[in-house]
Write a protein that holds these residues in place. Sequence first.
Motif, PDB file in Angstrom:
ATOM      1  N   GLY A  53     -19.398 170.777   9.723  1.00 24.37           N
ATOM      2  CA  GLY A  53     -19.790 171.570  10.883  1.00 24.37           C
ATOM      3  C   GLY A  53     -20.659 170.761  11.834  1.00 24.37           C
ATOM      4  N   GLY A  54     -21.973 170.899  11.704  1.00 22.37           N
ATOM      5  CA  GLY A  54     -22.926 170.281  12.630  1.00 22.37           C
ATOM      6  C   GLY A  54     -22.700 168.800  12.868  1.00 22.37           C
ATOM      7  N   ALA A  55     -22.468 168.035  11.795  1.00 23.37           N
ATOM      8  CA  ALA A  55     -22.337 166.578  11.940  1.00 23.37           C
ATOM      9  C   ALA A  55     -21.008 166.180  12.590  1.00 23.37           C
ATOM     10  N   ALA A  56     -20.111 167.168  12.778  1.00 23.09           N
ATOM     11  CA  ALA A  56     -18.829 166.851  13.404  1.00 23.09           C
ATOM     12  C   ALA A  56     -18.874 167.058  14.911  1.00 23.09           C
ATOM     13  N   LEU A  57     -20.022 167.486  15.413  1.00 23.48           N
ATOM     14  CA  LEU A  57     -20.120 167.743  16.860  1.00 23.48           C
ATOM     15  C   LEU A  57     -20.357 166.461  17.648  1.00 23.48           C
ATOM     16  N   ASP A  58     -20.664 165.406  16.925  1.00 30.11           N
ATOM     17  CA  ASP A  58     -20.842 164.110  17.572  1.00 30.11           C
ATOM     18  C   ASP A  58     -19.747 163.171  17.057  1.00 30.11           C
ATOM     19  N   GLY A  59     -19.020 162.538  17.974  1.00 30.36           N
ATOM     20  CA  GLY A  59     -17.890 161.688  17.586  1.00 30.36           C
ATOM     21  C   GLY A  59     -18.300 160.542  16.681  1.00 30.36           C
ATOM     22  N   SER A  60     -19.499 159.976  16.909  1.00 31.10           N
ATOM     23  CA  SER A  60     -19.946 158.846  16.085  1.00 31.10           C
ATOM     24  C   SER A  60     -20.209 159.288  14.655  1.00 31.10           C
ATOM     25  N   SER A  61     -20.943 160.389  14.491  1.00 33.25           N
ATOM     26  CA  SER A  61     -21.277 160.766  13.114  1.00 33.25           C
ATOM     27  C   SER A  61     -20.033 161.260  12.375  1.00 33.25           C
ATOM     28  N   PHE A  62     -19.102 161.886  13.096  1.00 29.48           N
ATOM     29  CA  PHE A  62     -17.857 162.277  12.429  1.00 29.48           C
ATOM     30  C   PHE A  62     -17.069 161.027  12.024  1.00 29.48           C
ATOM     31  N   ALA A  63     -17.026 160.045  12.912  1.00 24.08           N
ATOM     32  CA  ALA A  63     -16.314 158.792  12.597  1.00 24.08           C
ATOM     33  C   ALA A  63     -16.918 158.129  11.361  1.00 24.08           C
ATOM     34  N   GLU A  64     -18.244 158.145  11.262  1.00 21.66           N
ATOM     35  CA  GLU A  64     -18.893 157.516  10.090  1.00 21.66           C
ATOM     36  C   GLU A  64     -18.484 158.223   8.799  1.00 21.66           C
ATOM     37  N   LYS A  75     -15.100 159.380  23.185  1.00 19.58           N
ATOM     38  CA  LYS A  75     -15.624 158.045  23.504  1.00 19.58           C
ATOM     39  C   LYS A  75     -16.371 157.489  22.281  1.00 19.58           C
ATOM     40  N   ASN A  76     -17.239 158.328  21.711  1.00 25.07           N
ATOM     41  CA  ASN A  76     -18.016 157.903  20.546  1.00 25.07           C
ATOM     42  C   ASN A  76     -17.149 157.717  19.307  1.00 25.07           C
ATOM     43  N   TYR A  77     -16.190 158.608  19.135  1.00 23.67           N
ATOM     44  CA  TYR A  77     -15.317 158.513  17.953  1.00 23.67           C
ATOM     45  C   TYR A  77     -14.532 157.205  17.988  1.00 23.67           C
ATOM     46  N   VAL A  85     -12.176 167.441   7.805  1.00 24.61           N
ATOM     47  CA  VAL A  85     -11.904 168.412   8.863  1.00 24.61           C
ATOM     48  C   VAL A  85     -13.206 168.806   9.555  1.00 24.61           C
ATOM     49  N   ALA A  86     -13.156 168.779  10.878  1.00 29.71           N
ATOM     50  CA  ALA A  86     -14.311 169.190  11.688  1.00 29.71           C
ATOM     51  C   ALA A  86     -14.144 170.650  12.083  1.00 29.71           C
ATOM     52  N   ASN A  87     -15.197 171.417  11.881  1.00 32.12           N
ATOM     53  CA  ASN A  87     -15.230 172.800  12.363  1.00 32.12           C
ATOM     54  C   ASN A  87     -16.282 172.855  13.464  1.00 32.12           C
ATOM     55  N   TRP A  88     -15.802 172.908  14.700  1.00 33.82           N
ATOM     56  CA  TRP A  88     -16.750 172.888  15.836  1.00 33.82           C
ATOM     57  C   TRP A  88     -17.378 174.247  16.086  1.00 33.82           C
ATOM     58  N   LYS A  89     -16.854 175.272  15.415  1.00 29.89           N
ATOM     59  CA  LYS A  89     -17.358 176.644  15.619  1.00 29.89           C
ATOM     60  C   LYS A  89     -17.338 176.985  17.124  1.00 29.89           C
ATOM     61  N   CYS A  90     -18.320 177.763  17.612  1.00 31.64           N
ATOM     62  CA  CYS A  90     -18.331 178.139  19.037  1.00 31.64           C
ATOM     63  C   CYS A  90     -19.208 177.147  19.805  1.00 31.64           C
ATOM     64  N   ASN A  91     -18.840 175.867  19.716  1.00 35.39           N
ATOM     65  CA  ASN A  91     -19.579 174.796  20.395  1.00 35.39           C
ATOM     66  C   ASN A  91     -18.595 173.952  21.172  1.00 35.39           C
ATOM     67  N   GLY A  92     -19.098 173.308  22.209  1.00 34.83           N
ATOM     68  CA  GLY A  92     -18.269 172.356  22.938  1.00 34.83           C
ATOM     69  C   GLY A  92     -18.049 172.748  24.382  1.00 34.83           C
ATOM     70  N   SER A  93     -17.597 171.773  25.141  1.00 30.79           N
ATOM     71  CA  SER A  93     -17.297 171.959  26.563  1.00 30.79           C
ATOM     72  C   SER A  93     -16.373 170.793  26.919  1.00 30.79           C
ATOM     73  N   LYS A  94     -15.817 170.798  28.103  1.00 32.58           N
ATOM     74  CA  LYS A  94     -14.946 169.682  28.495  1.00 32.58           C
ATOM     75  C   LYS A  94     -15.739 168.373  28.472  1.00 32.58           C
ATOM     76  N   THR A  95     -16.975 168.443  28.941  1.00 41.14           N
ATOM     77  CA  THR A  95     -17.818 167.232  28.967  1.00 41.14           C
ATOM     78  C   THR A  95     -18.101 166.749  27.552  1.00 41.14           C
ATOM     79  N   MET A  96     -18.417 167.687  26.670  1.00 47.07           N
ATOM     80  CA  MET A  96     -18.699 167.319  25.275  1.00 47.07           C
ATOM     81  C   MET A  96     -17.478 166.645  24.648  1.00 47.07           C
ATOM     82  N   ILE A  97     -16.286 167.195  24.931  1.00 41.97           N
ATOM     83  CA  ILE A  97     -15.058 166.653  24.323  1.00 41.97           C
ATOM     84  C   ILE A  97     -14.815 165.207  24.788  1.00 41.97           C
ATOM     85  N   ASP A  98     -15.021 164.955  26.062  1.00 47.78           N
ATOM     86  CA  ASP A  98     -14.830 163.585  26.569  1.00 47.78           C
ATOM     87  C   ASP A  98     -15.804 162.617  25.898  1.00 47.78           C
ATOM     88  N   ALA A  99     -17.067 163.032  25.777  1.00 43.67           N
ATOM     89  CA  ALA A  99     -18.081 162.178  25.141  1.00 43.67           C
ATOM     90  C   ALA A  99     -17.762 161.996  23.660  1.00 43.67           C
TER      91      ALA A  99
END
Length: 246
Positions: A225-236, A20-22, A3-17
Amino acid sequence: MIVANWKCNGSKTMIDAWFKNYIKDSEESNGVFIGIAPPTIYIERVANIAKKKSLQIKTGSQDIDISSGARTGAISIEMILDNNCYFSIIGHSERRELFSENNIEIRQKIIKIMDKTLPILCVGETLEDNKKDFTKDVLREQLEVINNLEFNNKLVIAYEPVWAIGSGLTPDPKDINEIHKFIKDVVQSNTNNSANPSVLYGGSVNSANAASFFNEDYVDGALVGGAALDGSSFAEIVNLFNGIKQ
Ligand code: PEP
């Protein structure tokens, strides 16, 4: 379960990226539960993209309020259920620390959602408690919120030592395993129908250390938390879990 906890992070642009990475880095999944708890305002967007891309990602909330109505700024369980949520994180240490949440409110929240969605209850000791060897006492007290309840659906506990969150520090995997066994025993003894929870580890999990936790018997997954903010590292991290826990 990852489970990813994005906390108070993210934006529409971040979600699209992120997606893509995930999609680029995620391997075939074997049905493992993969969840994202985005900021509430983005839950629907994340759920819609996951559906459109046929990804087995479930969305959830980072918290819920104990009630509804005249409670400015709050999000109720009814709203969460109306918005494609499969789980709710409850009692995160940041809620306890920054928003002064106590065990009474946390128990109220668990009772509100336990028959409606999957609760992920966070528990964990501070560094000071850990150094004084008070970890089990602290956890036993935090777990009192589920005492004498009957869980007909699944219950998830996330063991998140406060000192490991966002710090790059983690307990030894063997110690995590022992604590997870302890948590399972406490929950089984204190719930009315001997609930058998899944126990996730959370606190500075990343793609370099995740396997060391997943190799332990009583680790049923991770809250990231932190490592889930990037789709690639969460996928790994998801890929590693898929490879270790069949
Ligand atoms: C968390 O706060 O739930 C968490 C696990 O954070 P991090 O992975 O950044 O330590």
